[in-house]
Scaffold this motif. Structure first.
Motif, PDB file in Angstrom:
ATOM      1  N   ILE A  88     -10.157 -34.460 -17.002  1.00  0.00           N
ATOM      2  CA  ILE A  88     -11.591 -34.557 -17.385  1.00  0.00           C
ATOM      3  C   ILE A  88     -12.293 -33.036 -17.067  1.00  0.00           C
ATOM      4  CG2 ILE A  88     -12.638 -35.427 -15.231  1.00  0.00           C
ATOM      5  CD1 ILE A  88     -13.680 -36.487 -18.880  1.00  0.00           C
ATOM      6  N   GLU A  89     -11.888 -32.352 -16.058  1.00  0.00           N
ATOM      7  CA  GLU A  89     -12.452 -31.080 -15.867  1.00  0.00           C
ATOM      8  C   GLU A  89     -12.161 -30.033 -16.990  1.00  0.00           C
ATOM      9  OE1 GLU A  89     -13.007 -30.963 -11.080  1.00  0.00           O
ATOM     10  OE2 GLU A  89     -11.104 -30.062 -11.978  1.00  0.00           O
ATOM     11  N   SER A  90     -10.877 -30.341 -17.525  1.00  0.00           N
ATOM     12  CA  SER A  90     -10.147 -29.498 -18.629  1.00  0.00           C
ATOM     13  C   SER A  90     -10.932 -29.716 -19.829  1.00  0.00           C
ATOM     14  CB  SER A  90      -8.960 -29.564 -18.955  1.00  0.00           C
ATOM     15  OG  SER A  90      -8.201 -29.120 -17.604  1.00  0.00           O
ATOM     16  N   PHE A  91     -11.203 -31.200 -20.035  1.00  0.00           N
ATOM     17  CA  PHE A  91     -12.106 -31.474 -21.291  1.00  0.00           C
ATOM     18  C   PHE A  91     -13.435 -31.157 -21.227  1.00  0.00           C
ATOM     19  CE2 PHE A  91     -14.967 -34.627 -23.330  1.00  0.00           C
ATOM     20  CZ  PHE A  91     -14.352 -34.482 -24.481  1.00  0.00           C
ATOM     21  N   MET A  92     -13.955 -31.152 -20.262  1.00  0.00           N
ATOM     22  CA  MET A  92     -15.516 -30.687 -20.063  1.00  0.00           C
ATOM     23  C   MET A  92     -15.569 -28.890 -20.215  1.00  0.00           C
ATOM     24  SD  MET A  92     -16.965 -33.453 -19.662  1.00  0.00           S
ATOM     25  CE  MET A  92     -18.775 -32.954 -19.102  1.00  0.00           C
ATOM     26  N   LEU A  93     -14.430 -28.288 -19.511  1.00  0.00           N
ATOM     27  CA  LEU A  93     -14.517 -26.881 -19.667  1.00  0.00           C
ATOM     28  C   LEU A  93     -14.368 -26.624 -21.202  1.00  0.00           C
ATOM     29  CD1 LEU A  93     -12.755 -25.703 -16.507  1.00  0.00           C
ATOM     30  CD2 LEU A  93     -14.991 -24.917 -17.364  1.00  0.00           C
ATOM     31  N   LEU A  94     -13.386 -27.021 -21.534  1.00  0.00           N
ATOM     32  CA  LEU A  94     -13.041 -26.743 -23.369  1.00  0.00           C
ATOM     33  C   LEU A  94     -14.389 -26.969 -24.212  1.00  0.00           C
ATOM     34  CD1 LEU A  94      -9.689 -28.433 -23.531  1.00  0.00           C
ATOM     35  CD2 LEU A  94     -10.095 -25.945 -23.645  1.00  0.00           C
ATOM     36  N   ASN A  95     -14.959 -27.876 -23.702  1.00  0.00           N
ATOM     37  CA  ASN A  95     -16.394 -28.277 -24.243  1.00  0.00           C
ATOM     38  C   ASN A  95     -17.457 -27.230 -24.153  1.00  0.00           C
ATOM     39  OD1 ASN A  95     -15.738 -30.439 -26.085  1.00  0.00           O
ATOM     40  ND2 ASN A  95     -15.869 -31.844 -24.359  1.00  0.00           N
ATOM     41  N   SER A  96     -17.638 -26.698 -22.776  1.00  0.00           N
ATOM     42  CA  SER A  96     -18.605 -25.906 -22.573  1.00  0.00           C
ATOM     43  C   SER A  96     -18.284 -24.517 -22.444  1.00  0.00           C
ATOM     44  CB  SER A  96     -19.048 -26.081 -20.940  1.00  0.00           C
ATOM     45  OG  SER A  96     -18.087 -25.772 -19.952  1.00  0.00           O
ATOM     46  N   ASN A  97     -16.918 -24.041 -22.226  1.00  0.00           N
ATOM     47  CA  ASN A  97     -16.491 -22.549 -22.309  1.00  0.00           C
ATOM     48  C   ASN A  97     -14.940 -22.587 -22.430  1.00  0.00           C
ATOM     49  OD1 ASN A  97     -15.528 -20.070 -21.434  1.00  0.00           O
ATOM     50  ND2 ASN A  97     -17.074 -19.749 -20.300  1.00  0.00           N
ATOM     51  N   PHE A  98     -14.599 -22.593 -23.944  1.00  0.00           N
ATOM     52  CA  PHE A  98     -13.447 -22.903 -24.292  1.00  0.00           C
ATOM     53  C   PHE A  98     -12.240 -22.037 -23.384  1.00  0.00           C
ATOM     54  CE2 PHE A  98      -9.608 -21.780 -26.930  1.00  0.00           C
ATOM     55  CZ  PHE A  98      -9.296 -23.064 -27.222  1.00  0.00           C
ATOM     56  N   TRP A  99     -12.833 -20.846 -23.093  1.00  0.00           N
ATOM     57  CA  TRP A  99     -11.468 -19.804 -22.439  1.00  0.00           C
ATOM     58  C   TRP A  99     -11.365 -20.263 -21.062  1.00  0.00           C
ATOM     59  CZ3 TRP A  99      -8.195 -18.448 -25.526  1.00  0.00           C
ATOM     60  CH2 TRP A  99      -8.609 -17.784 -26.910  1.00  0.00           C
ATOM     61  N   TYR A 100     -12.348 -20.407 -20.298  1.00  0.00           N
ATOM     62  CA  TYR A 100     -12.357 -21.256 -18.997  1.00  0.00           C
ATOM     63  C   TYR A 100     -11.521 -22.391 -19.159  1.00  0.00           C
ATOM     64  CZ  TYR A 100     -15.426 -17.933 -16.327  1.00  0.00           C
ATOM     65  OH  TYR A 100     -16.094 -17.025 -15.796  1.00  0.00           O
ATOM     66  N   GLY A 101     -11.652 -23.290 -19.917  1.00  0.00           N
ATOM     67  CA  GLY A 101     -10.818 -24.629 -20.321  1.00  0.00           C
ATOM     68  C   GLY A 101      -9.461 -24.338 -20.449  1.00  0.00           C
ATOM     69  N   VAL A 102      -9.296 -23.280 -21.294  1.00  0.00           N
ATOM     70  CA  VAL A 102      -7.549 -22.781 -21.653  1.00  0.00           C
ATOM     71  C   VAL A 102      -7.128 -22.055 -20.202  1.00  0.00           C
ATOM     72  CG1 VAL A 102      -6.166 -21.219 -22.657  1.00  0.00           C
ATOM     73  CG2 VAL A 102      -7.827 -22.325 -23.902  1.00  0.00           C
ATOM     74  N   LEU A 103      -7.856 -21.351 -19.461  1.00  0.00           N
ATOM     75  CA  LEU A 103      -7.346 -20.848 -18.317  1.00  0.00           C
ATOM     76  C   LEU A 103      -7.041 -21.812 -17.256  1.00  0.00           C
ATOM     77  CD1 LEU A 103      -6.930 -18.480 -16.532  1.00  0.00           C
ATOM     78  CD2 LEU A 103      -9.247 -18.208 -15.851  1.00  0.00           C
ATOM     79  N   ASN A 104      -7.886 -22.943 -17.183  1.00  0.00           N
ATOM     80  CA  ASN A 104      -7.728 -23.840 -16.241  1.00  0.00           C
ATOM     81  C   ASN A 104      -6.558 -24.599 -16.454  1.00  0.00           C
ATOM     82  OD1 ASN A 104      -8.727 -25.819 -14.133  1.00  0.00           O
ATOM     83  ND2 ASN A 104      -8.949 -27.151 -15.530  1.00  0.00           N
ATOM     84  N   ILE A 105      -6.251 -25.004 -17.702  1.00  0.00           N
ATOM     85  CA  ILE A 105      -5.201 -25.821 -18.330  1.00  0.00           C
ATOM     86  C   ILE A 105      -3.846 -24.807 -18.166  1.00  0.00           C
ATOM     87  CG2 ILE A 105      -3.845 -26.691 -20.415  1.00  0.00           C
ATOM     88  CD1 ILE A 105      -6.588 -27.467 -21.311  1.00  0.00           C
ATOM     89  N   VAL A 106      -3.685 -23.497 -18.295  1.00  0.00           N
ATOM     90  CA  VAL A 106      -2.726 -22.689 -18.272  1.00  0.00           C
ATOM     91  C   VAL A 106      -2.212 -22.761 -16.604  1.00  0.00           C
ATOM     92  CG1 VAL A 106      -1.553 -20.554 -18.640  1.00  0.00           C
ATOM     93  CG2 VAL A 106      -2.766 -21.749 -20.381  1.00  0.00           C
ATOM     94  N   LEU A 107      -3.186 -22.547 -15.911  1.00  0.00           N
ATOM     95  CA  LEU A 107      -3.046 -21.964 -14.276  1.00  0.00           C
ATOM     96  C   LEU A 107      -2.510 -23.383 -13.793  1.00  0.00           C
ATOM     97  CD1 LEU A 107      -6.164 -19.834 -13.245  1.00  0.00           C
ATOM     98  CD2 LEU A 107      -3.670 -19.363 -13.662  1.00  0.00           C
ATOM     99  N   ASN A 108      -3.000 -24.625 -14.048  1.00  0.00           N
ATOM    100  CA  ASN A 108      -2.708 -25.949 -13.644  1.00  0.00           C
ATOM    101  C   ASN A 108      -0.948 -26.370 -14.005  1.00  0.00           C
ATOM    102  OD1 ASN A 108      -4.424 -27.815 -11.728  1.00  0.00           O
ATOM    103  ND2 ASN A 108      -5.701 -26.678 -13.256  1.00  0.00           N
ATOM    104  N   VAL A 109      -0.720 -26.081 -15.389  1.00  0.00           N
ATOM    105  CA  VAL A 109       0.169 -26.622 -15.942  1.00  0.00           C
ATOM    106  C   VAL A 109       1.554 -25.583 -15.324  1.00  0.00           C
ATOM    107  CG1 VAL A 109       2.021 -26.903 -17.889  1.00  0.00           C
ATOM    108  CG2 VAL A 109      -0.370 -27.841 -17.738  1.00  0.00           C
ATOM    109  N   ILE A 110       1.268 -24.135 -15.817  1.00  0.00           N
ATOM    110  CA  ILE A 110       2.250 -23.313 -15.170  1.00  0.00           C
ATOM    111  C   ILE A 110       2.483 -23.208 -13.568  1.00  0.00           C
ATOM    112  CG2 ILE A 110       3.017 -20.932 -15.299  1.00  0.00           C
ATOM    113  CD1 ILE A 110       3.350 -22.612 -18.029  1.00  0.00           C
ATOM    114  N   GLY A 111       1.212 -23.162 -13.044  1.00  0.00           N
ATOM    115  CA  GLY A 111       1.263 -23.153 -11.599  1.00  0.00           C
ATOM    116  C   GLY A 111       2.005 -24.062 -10.891  1.00  0.00           C
ATOM    117  N   THR A 112       1.748 -25.486 -11.173  1.00  0.00           N
ATOM    118  CA  THR A 112       2.320 -26.635 -10.681  1.00  0.00           C
ATOM    119  C   THR A 112       3.706 -26.641 -10.738  1.00  0.00           C
ATOM    120  OG1 THR A 112       1.629 -27.988 -12.663  1.00  0.00           O
ATOM    121  CG2 THR A 112       0.175 -28.377 -10.737  1.00  0.00           C
TER     122      THR A 112
END
Length: 128
Positions: A88-112
């Motif tokens: 949900i945080e990624s969804f909300m970020l993608l809606n409000s600030n696309f690049w922060y959303g992408v950054l959040n997804i990449v960091l979480n997926v690759i980092g984990t």
């Protein structure tokens, strides 16, 4: 495995401690590192992924009691890590600030994935 009172208690107790730790990490991360990207979620997801890598590597070599595994993996790590929150945080970020959303997804997926693999490799290296 069947669902019974003992398994429910093992999962529930692990979840109790995992949820408390998740809340604590969230409070401390926001206090010390306020940022647009939800670093608290990223932190618990990476830590949880590292721990599950450690545990699975240990469990492959040393078979744990079923209830210990339920307590640690299903309960504790299930409550500590926050995939639904991440979603949900990624969804909300993608809606409000696309690049922060992408950054959040990449960091979480690759980092984990890196954290889980690191934990696994660390244990397999240490128990050789």
């Amino acid at each position: 495995m069947t669902f019974n009172l003992t398994t429910a208690i093992a999962v529930g107790c692990g979840g109790f401690f995992g949820a408390i730790l998740r809340f604590y990490v969230g409070v401390e991360m926001v206090k010390h590192f306020p940022h647009e990207v939800p670093l608290a979620t990223l932190t618990v997801n990476i830590i949880g992924s590292f721990i599950i890598g450690l545990l699975i590597a240990i469990f492959i070599t040393y078979t744990p009691n079923t209830y210990v595994k339920l307590f640690l993996v299903t309960g504790f790590l299930g409550a500590l890590t926050t995939y639904s929150t991440f979603a949900i945080e990624s969804f909300m970020l993608l809606n409000s600030n696309f690049w922060y959303g992408v950054l959040n997804i990449v960091l979480n997926v690759i980092g984990t994935i890196i954290a889980a693999g690191s934990g696994y490799k660390l244990v397999t290296y240490l128990i050789r």
